[in-house]
Scaffold this motif. Sequence first.
Motif, PDB file in Angstrom:
ATOM      1  N   UNK A  13      43.700 -45.414 -57.096  1.00  0.00           N
ATOM      2  CA  UNK A  13      43.201 -43.958 -57.615  1.00  0.00           C
ATOM      3  C   UNK A  13      42.797 -43.092 -56.486  1.00  0.00           C
ATOM      4  N   UNK A  14      41.806 -43.667 -55.485  1.00  0.00           N
ATOM      5  CA  UNK A  14      41.370 -42.881 -54.769  1.00  0.00           C
ATOM      6  C   UNK A  14      42.291 -42.582 -53.564  1.00  0.00           C
ATOM      7  N   UNK A  15      43.029 -43.437 -53.351  1.00  0.00           N
ATOM      8  CA  UNK A  15      44.049 -43.096 -52.101  1.00  0.00           C
ATOM      9  C   UNK A  15      45.095 -42.564 -52.403  1.00  0.00           C
ATOM     10  N   UNK A  34      36.274 -24.144 -42.355  1.00  0.00           N
ATOM     11  CA  UNK A  34      35.937 -23.748 -43.743  1.00  0.00           C
ATOM     12  C   UNK A  34      36.917 -23.800 -44.675  1.00  0.00           C
ATOM     13  N   UNK A  35      38.132 -24.928 -44.552  1.00  0.00           N
ATOM     14  CA  UNK A  35      38.619 -25.436 -45.406  1.00  0.00           C
ATOM     15  C   UNK A  35      37.809 -26.515 -46.406  1.00  0.00           C
ATOM     16  N   UNK A  36      38.293 -26.826 -47.699  1.00  0.00           N
ATOM     17  CA  UNK A  36      37.690 -27.514 -48.600  1.00  0.00           C
ATOM     18  C   UNK A  36      37.871 -29.070 -48.231  1.00  0.00           C
ATOM     19  N   UNK A  37      36.671 -29.859 -48.238  1.00  0.00           N
ATOM     20  CA  UNK A  37      36.795 -31.115 -48.192  1.00  0.00           C
ATOM     21  C   UNK A  37      36.461 -32.044 -49.447  1.00  0.00           C
ATOM     22  N   UNK A  43      35.564 -40.615 -48.552  1.00  0.00           N
ATOM     23  CA  UNK A  43      35.887 -41.856 -48.917  1.00  0.00           C
ATOM     24  C   UNK A  43      36.658 -42.544 -47.703  1.00  0.00           C
ATOM     25  N   UNK A  44      37.644 -41.653 -47.311  1.00  0.00           N
ATOM     26  CA  UNK A  44      38.468 -42.296 -46.241  1.00  0.00           C
ATOM     27  C   UNK A  44      37.939 -42.072 -44.916  1.00  0.00           C
ATOM     28  N   UNK A  45      36.612 -41.560 -44.786  1.00  0.00           N
ATOM     29  CA  UNK A  45      36.093 -41.541 -43.436  1.00  0.00           C
ATOM     30  C   UNK A  45      36.542 -40.289 -42.591  1.00  0.00           C
ATOM     31  N   UNK A  55      31.885 -31.962 -41.602  1.00  0.00           N
ATOM     32  CA  UNK A  55      32.752 -31.302 -40.728  1.00  0.00           C
ATOM     33  C   UNK A  55      33.812 -32.356 -40.775  1.00  0.00           C
ATOM     34  N   UNK A  56      35.177 -31.730 -40.638  1.00  0.00           N
ATOM     35  CA  UNK A  56      36.219 -32.694 -40.595  1.00  0.00           C
ATOM     36  C   UNK A  56      36.245 -33.454 -39.018  1.00  0.00           C
ATOM     37  N   UNK A  57      36.523 -34.629 -39.128  1.00  0.00           N
ATOM     38  CA  UNK A  57      36.561 -35.491 -37.872  1.00  0.00           C
ATOM     39  C   UNK A  57      37.814 -35.074 -37.088  1.00  0.00           C
ATOM     40  N   UNK A  58      37.823 -33.827 -36.640  1.00  0.00           N
ATOM     41  CA  UNK A  58      38.541 -33.137 -35.532  1.00  0.00           C
ATOM     42  C   UNK A  58      37.798 -32.490 -34.487  1.00  0.00           C
TER      43      UNK A  58
END
Length: 73
Positions: A13-15, A34-37, A43-45, A55-58
Amino acid sequence: MSGFDRFQTPYHERSFPDPQEQESQEYSACSGCGEFITESDVVLGEVLDIYGMAVHDDVECIKKAVQAKTIYL
């Protein structure tokens, strides 16, 4: 137990959220782009917590969030 019971787990259900489900589970906005997380990103890290900011991991998102500059010598 049928073969379809494996699709009823919390991992599934999560993935693999139901595409017909219209409710978006927003967690926060990225301090870099600025995008929504979404909660599934957390959960996926794929999200970092930097100085209390989500912050996105980018590399580009991290640089924008902390206002980092690249210096070429």
